[in-house]
Design a protein around this motif. Sequence first.
Motif, short mmCIF file in Angstrom:
data_model
loop_
_atom_site.label_atom_id
_atom_site.label_comp_id
_atom_site.label_asym_id
_atom_site.label_seq_id
_atom_site.Cartn_x
_atom_site.Cartn_y
_atom_site.Cartn_z
N ASP A 509 0.83 -1.21 0.00
CA ASP A 509 0.00 0.00 0.00
C ASP A 509 0.87 1.26 0.00
N TRP A 510 1.98 1.21 0.73
CA TRP A 510 2.90 2.35 0.72
C TRP A 510 3.44 2.58 -0.70
N CYS A 511 3.74 1.50 -1.39
CA CYS A 511 4.22 1.62 -2.77
C CYS A 511 3.16 2.28 -3.65
N ILE A 512 1.91 1.88 -3.47
CA ILE A 512 0.84 2.49 -4.25
C ILE A 512 0.73 3.98 -3.93
N ALA A 513 0.92 4.33 -2.65
CA ALA A 513 0.90 5.74 -2.27
C ALA A 513 2.01 6.51 -2.98
N GLN A 514 3.18 5.91 -3.11
CA GLN A 514 4.28 6.59 -3.80
C GLN A 514 3.95 6.79 -5.28
N MET A 515 3.32 5.78 -5.88
CA MET A 515 2.92 5.90 -7.28
C MET A 515 1.85 6.99 -7.42
N ALA A 516 0.92 7.03 -6.49
CA ALA A 516 -0.12 8.07 -6.52
C ALA A 516 0.49 9.46 -6.44
N LYS A 517 1.52 9.59 -5.60
CA LYS A 517 2.19 10.89 -5.47
C LYS A 517 2.87 11.27 -6.78
N MET A 518 3.54 10.30 -7.40
CA MET A 518 4.23 10.59 -8.67
C MET A 518 3.24 10.90 -9.79
N LEU A 519 2.03 10.34 -9.70
CA LEU A 519 1.00 10.59 -10.72
C LEU A 519 0.08 11.74 -10.33
N ASP A 520 0.39 12.38 -9.19
CA ASP A 520 -0.38 13.53 -8.71
C ASP A 520 -1.85 13.16 -8.46
N LYS A 521 -2.05 12.03 -7.80
CA LYS A 521 -3.40 11.58 -7.44
C LYS A 521 -3.55 11.72 -5.93
N THR A 522 -3.95 12.89 -5.49
CA THR A 522 -3.95 13.25 -4.08
C THR A 522 -4.88 12.37 -3.25
N GLN A 523 -6.06 12.13 -3.73
CA GLN A 523 -7.02 11.33 -2.97
C GLN A 523 -6.52 9.90 -2.77
N ASP A 524 -5.99 9.33 -3.83
CA ASP A 524 -5.43 7.98 -3.70
C ASP A 524 -4.25 7.97 -2.74
N TYR A 525 -3.40 8.99 -2.83
CA TYR A 525 -2.26 9.05 -1.93
C TYR A 525 -2.73 9.06 -0.47
N THR A 526 -3.73 9.85 -0.17
CA THR A 526 -4.23 9.93 1.20
C THR A 526 -4.72 8.57 1.69
N GLU A 527 -5.45 7.86 0.84
CA GLU A 527 -5.98 6.55 1.24
C GLU A 527 -4.86 5.55 1.49
N ASP A 784 2.45 11.89 6.83
CA ASP A 784 1.15 12.36 6.33
C ASP A 784 0.03 11.47 6.82
N ASN A 785 -1.08 12.09 7.20
CA ASN A 785 -2.31 11.39 7.56
C ASN A 785 -2.09 10.25 8.55
N PRO A 786 -1.53 10.55 9.72
CA PRO A 786 -1.30 9.48 10.69
C PRO A 786 -2.60 8.83 11.13
N ILE A 787 -2.57 7.52 11.28
CA ILE A 787 -3.77 6.80 11.73
C ILE A 787 -3.79 6.73 13.25
N VAL A 788 -4.94 6.41 13.77
CA VAL A 788 -5.07 6.09 15.19
C VAL A 788 -5.03 4.57 15.30
N THR A 789 -4.13 4.09 16.13
CA THR A 789 -3.93 2.64 16.24
C THR A 789 -5.13 1.98 16.90
N ASN A 790 -5.47 0.80 16.44
CA ASN A 790 -6.59 0.06 17.04
C ASN A 790 -6.32 -0.23 18.51
N PRO A 791 -7.35 -0.07 19.36
CA PRO A 791 -7.18 -0.48 20.75
C PRO A 791 -7.14 -2.01 20.83
#
Length: 867
Positions: A509-527, A784-791
Motif C-alpha cells: 500500500d505504501w508503494c501504491i501511495a508513492q505511485m499516486a504521489k508521482m502521478l499527482d493523485k492526491t485522494q489515492d495518496y491519502t488513502e 502524512d495522515n497518521p492513523i489512530v492505532t486500534n485499541p
Amino acid sequence: MSAIKFVLRNVLAFTLLFATASVALAQKVEKKKEKDYAQLVDPFIGTGGHGHTYPGAVLPFGMVQLSPDTRLTGWDGCSGYHFTDTVVYGFSHTHLSGTGIADYCDVLFMPTTGDPQFKNTDYRSGFKKKNELASPGYYKTLLDKYNIGVELTATTRVGVHRYNYPSTPKANIIIDLQHRDMVIDSWIEVVNDHEVRGFRESRSWAKGQRVYFYAKFSKPFKTYGIASDDQLQKGQKKAEGKNIKMYLQFDNPGEVISKVGISAVSAEGALKNLDAEVPDFDFKKTQKAARATWNAELNKIQVEGGAPTVAQATQAAQTELKASGGANGRVPKEKRPVVPDYSHIKQTIFYTALYHAMLAPNIYNDVDGQYLGLDQKVHTAQGFNYYTVFSLWDTFRAENPLLTLIDRKRTSDFIKTFLAMYEQGGLLPIWPLASTETYCMIGNHSIPVIVDSYAKGIRDFDAAEAFTAMKAAVNRDQFGLDNYRKNGAVQADSQPASVSKTLEYAYDDWCIAQMAKMLDKTQDYTEYIQRAQYWKNVYNNQNGFMQARINGGWFAPFNPTDINRNYTEGNSWQYSFLVPQDVDGLITRMGGKQAFEAKLDELFTTESKLSGNAPPDVAGLIGQYAHGNEPSHHMAYLYNFTDSPDKTQFYIDRILREEYSEKPDGLAGNEDCGQMSAWYVMSSLGIYNIAPGQNQFMVGIPQFDKATVYLENGKKFVITNPGAGISRANTYLQGMNLAKKSYNKLYLNYSDMADGGEFEVFTGRLSNKLFLQDLEKPVSTITDNPIVTNPYIIAPSKTFKQPFSIQIKSADTDAKIYYTLDGSAPTAGSILYSAPIIISASTTVKAVAIVNGKSSFVDEASFVKGN
C-alpha cells in the motif's frame, strides 16, 4: 595569399584530425574492456545443502535450462539435481533455480547403449563427480554405465546435446515424456530419420503446463520405437497418452548432436525457435556464443581485488607463526601456511551470485513473439519479451532493484509482462509459473517492482493502467485483503499468516501511495498512505513484537521464537522489523533509537532457538536473524538508523563471510530465483535498497578494492574501497567521497549513481565512532495522515464460567477509548473507558480509540459464558 590559405587549410585539417583522433582515443579508453568473468562462475555453488540450484546449460533469463536430473522426489530435489547424488536419469530441458517447490524437468533425453529400456530405474546411469564440469552455458559428464560422454550447451530457446558413444551398433537416445511430474497428456511423432517432435502437458506446482518440442539430430537414426505404458507399439510413427516414451537407435555413430527447440505455443513454434537460433550442428560455435553472451552480462559489473593477495596473506601468516615460533623464530616446513587466494574465492562467489541472479525470470515467448497467456490463449508480444517464473515475494527485495540498476530494458519488459498478465488473467502476477498463476506466497509484490522502476525513470509503459491494476490487486476479496481493509489488520481467526500478510500488504500500500504521489493523485495518496500504517495494528507495544490479533486482543500464548500459523516461513523475531516503509515510525513505537538498537542487538545475539513448526526454509541463523529466508534480508541495514551504524558494517561483513562460500552448499538457504545471490551482489557493492519504491540505497561495506557498474546510458558508477584487501576480518567505514568531494551520508540516492561517477570508501580494522556519529542518517518515515492505532482488549479467555474483568488499552498514549457492550458501533458518544469492565454474561465488546476527533477501526471481542 593562396599559399597562406593552403597552410591554414592544412593546419585546420590537421587540428581537426588530431581532435578527432583524440576523441576516438578517449572513447577507446573509456570503452569497457570485457573480461572473461565466466571462468570465475561455478554453477555447482548452491547445488548442495538447501540451495536447490542446477548446474546445467542456460543463457541469461533463457527459456531452456538444459541440465541433468539426478533426484526426482523430496524437497532437496526441487531443481531436479543435488550435488550429493551419483546417479543420473537423463537431461531435461526446463528447470527451476532455487525454488522450494518442485516443477519443470520437461522432455528428458538419455543416451544409452544396448537394448533400449523404458523404465528410468533401468536406463539411468551412475556418474562420478570428477568427470563433471560446468561453466556458464556448458555442462559435461560421463555416464559410467554406458561409457558415453555427454556435453550440453544452449541458446535462449534451444538445448544442444553432444553425445560421444563408444563403438556399438546400438547407440540409443531415450526420450521420456512421463518423467517426473503427473502427465495430463503427451504425444510424440517421427517426422523423418533426422527429426522428431512432440508435446507434453503436466501437472505439478503449475496446473497444466504445456511444452512442445522439436528435435533434430546430426546423424540419421537407423531405427526407432515408441512405447505406450512402457510397451513398444510396433510400426507407429506417432503415439499419444500419459506415458509415452521413445527410443532412437544409431549404428556406431561415434558423435551425435541433438538440438531441441521448445515452445509453449506449438510444435511449429518450437521448430521456428530451433531453426532461428541453431541453424547448424556446430556444438562448439553454440557453446562459444553462450559463453560470450554470459560474459556480456557478467561484465555489467566489473570487480577487482577484495582480499589480500596470496603473497600478502602468506607473509602475514608466516609473521604470525614466527611470533610464536620460539627463540630462533624458525617455522618448521610442515607448519608453513598454505594460503588460498581469497580474492579469487570472493570473486568466484560474486560472479556466481551475479550469474544466479540472471537465471530467472525466463523468456516465455517464441522468436515470433507468440506466447501462451494466463488465459490459456496464444498472444503475441509486440516490442517486448514476455517472461514467466517471477518469484516476486523473494526477488522484489534485492534482485529486482539490482536489475533495475543494470538491466533497465529487461525490467521494462517485466512490467509489460505484468500488465499483459493483468489484461489476460485479471490480476497482476503473484508467483506465475509457465502459463499458471500459482498464488504462492503472500503479498502483491509486482507492485513494488513497478513502483521502484517508475521512481527510477523506467516509464515506457502505461502508468495509468499499471496504477489501476495495482489498486485492483489490493482491493480484491482474497487472501484476507477484505479483512485487512475492514479491520486495519488481518485477523488471526480469519486468515493464516495474519501478521505477515498485514505487514506485507501495508508495504504494498505504501508503494501504491508513492505511485499516486508521482502521478499527482492526491485522494489515492491519502488513502494508501494511511493503509501503509496498518502495521501499527499488529505491533504489541507491551512486548515490542509483531503479534497476531484475535478476538479483540493478542494471540496467546506468545513466544517470539515460535514458527506458527500467524507467520509465513518465520516467527515474530523475523517479522518484527519488517516495516521498511516506516523505520522511523517503528523506532518511535519501540521507544526510541537506543531501545530499537537494543532490540536489533537481541535479534542478532539471542541464544534462543527456533520453536514451533520450523520449516527448513528458516536457515542461516545468526541469533534469530535468518539469512536463509527473505524477510530478514534488510535487517542488518537498520543499524544505519541508529547511533551505531558500525553494526551494519559488522553484520554485513559477517553475513557475507559466514552465509556464503564457494562450495556446493555455499548458500544459506534456497536460492529463490536469484534473491539470495542478488543480496550478495548488492551487499558486496556496499549498497542496498531496503524499501524498493524509495530511491535511497543504504551504505554498507564494499567488499572489493574497485567495482565498476556499467549503466545502460553509457555511463559508469565506480565504487572503490582500498581497504577491502586489508584482511578477511571485519572492516569499518573511516571516510567517504562522492565525486571527489567529502560525503557525509549513510545512504546514496539513486540519482547519485544514475549519471555515473565515483564513490570512494575508506575502511579500517577499527570502528570509527567519531566519524560515524556525524553522518546523516537515512529517512524512512510516514508523516502524512497518521492513523489512530486500534485499541486492544486484555482478557483471560473467550469462554468463561465465572465473572471476570477485561481491560481495553491503546498504544497511542493520547487516545481516548470508547466502548459498547450491546453490539452497537462505538463512537465518541459511547461510554468512555476508564477502568476494567466486569463481564458476567455472554457479551460482545466493541471499542474505538479516538485522537483529536479521528477514530481507529472498531476493535471487537466476543465472550461466551458456558455451563
